[in-house]
Enzyme design. Structure first.
Site: not given
Ligand code: PGA
Length: 239
Positions: A8-10, A92, A94, A162, A168, A200, A221-222
């Site tokens: 997930n490149w956000k 998600h 977010e 998640e 993050g 994470s 994500g990251g």
């Molecule tokens: P993260 O994000 O790996 O940076 O914790 C995961 C996600 O939001 O899908």
């Protein structure tokens, strides 16, 4: 079940960054693992065109519930499919936090995604306060019941657990806590539903997390923004 490792490149990077990252993932894709990358909308078409026929699937990070219409700034599921996406992340945390998305809204989006031929990846997860109150399993179960539409199982739908407090932050639940939630998820879905863990995930913890029962992959994500890290996580999922 073949594991799925989804990135997930956000809201990161330029078009040039996206093209280079996708190409690096393609070049290093390990066998035996399904890979998915989810770029920002504006980069999706270029990335999907480059990945056509390659062993890296491309997905959106959201879609609207309506097929078309006066929805400024939104993107329809069929538009994602039209430019080459096969998957879409929905609900998600977010988006639930930033855009007030509800379980019912996520469910409507998932219906639209399935109708457009996309595989929905529905995200669920508790907040830190909910975990500390001992409510994690109940919260996640309620989100699954409220967010998964009819036809989810037939559409090979994916559920991603998640925990909000793990995204993050570098913090992850214990292996026992992840396994407990995934056992709940398995009971609410089908044996064929792929259940991802996200929050994470990094090369250092991927093998242990991906080896847990009912963990069929990861939503990253990251670490998905660094090709070597994403590929190391994918390698940890492999045979
Ligand atoms: P993260 O994000 O790996 O940076 O914790 C995961 C996600 O939001 O899908």
């Amino acid at each position: 079940m073949r594991p799925l490792i989804a990135g997930n490149w956000k809201m990161h990077g330029t078009l040039r960054d996206a093209a280079a990252l996708a190409e690096a993932v393609r070049a290093g894709a390990p066998a035996g693992v399904d890979l998915l990358i989810c770029p920002p909308f504006v980069h999706l078409h270029v990335v999907a065109a480059a990945m056509l026929g390659q062993p890296v699937a491309v997905g959106g990070q959201d879609c609207h519930a309506a097929a078309k219409g006066a929805h400024t700034g939104d993107v329809a599921a069929a538009m994602l499919r039209d430019v080459g996406a096969t998957h879409v992340i929905l609900g998600h945390s977010e988006r639930r936090a930033d855009h007030g998305e509800t379980d019912a809204g996520v469910r409507a989006k998932a219906e639209a995604a399935i109708g457009a031929g996309l595989t929905p990846i529905i995200c669920v997860g508790e907040t830190l306060a909910q975990r500390e109150a001992g409510e994690a399993e109940a919260v996640v179960a309620a989100q699954v019941k409220g967010s998964l539409p009819e036809g989810f199982l037939a559409a090979d739908g994916v559920v991603a657990y998640e925990p909000v407090w793990a995204i993050g932050t570098g913090r992850t639940p214990t292996e026992a806590d992840i396994a407990a939630i995934h056992a709940v998820l398995r009971g609410l879905t089908s044996p064929a539903t792929r259940l991802l863990y996200g929050g994470s995930v990094k090369p250092a913890n991927a093998k242990a997390i991906l080896g847990l029962p009912h963990v069929d992959g990861a939503l990253v994500g990251g670490a998905s923004l660094v090709a070597a890290d994403f590929l190391a996580i994918a390698g940890a999922a492999g045979p």
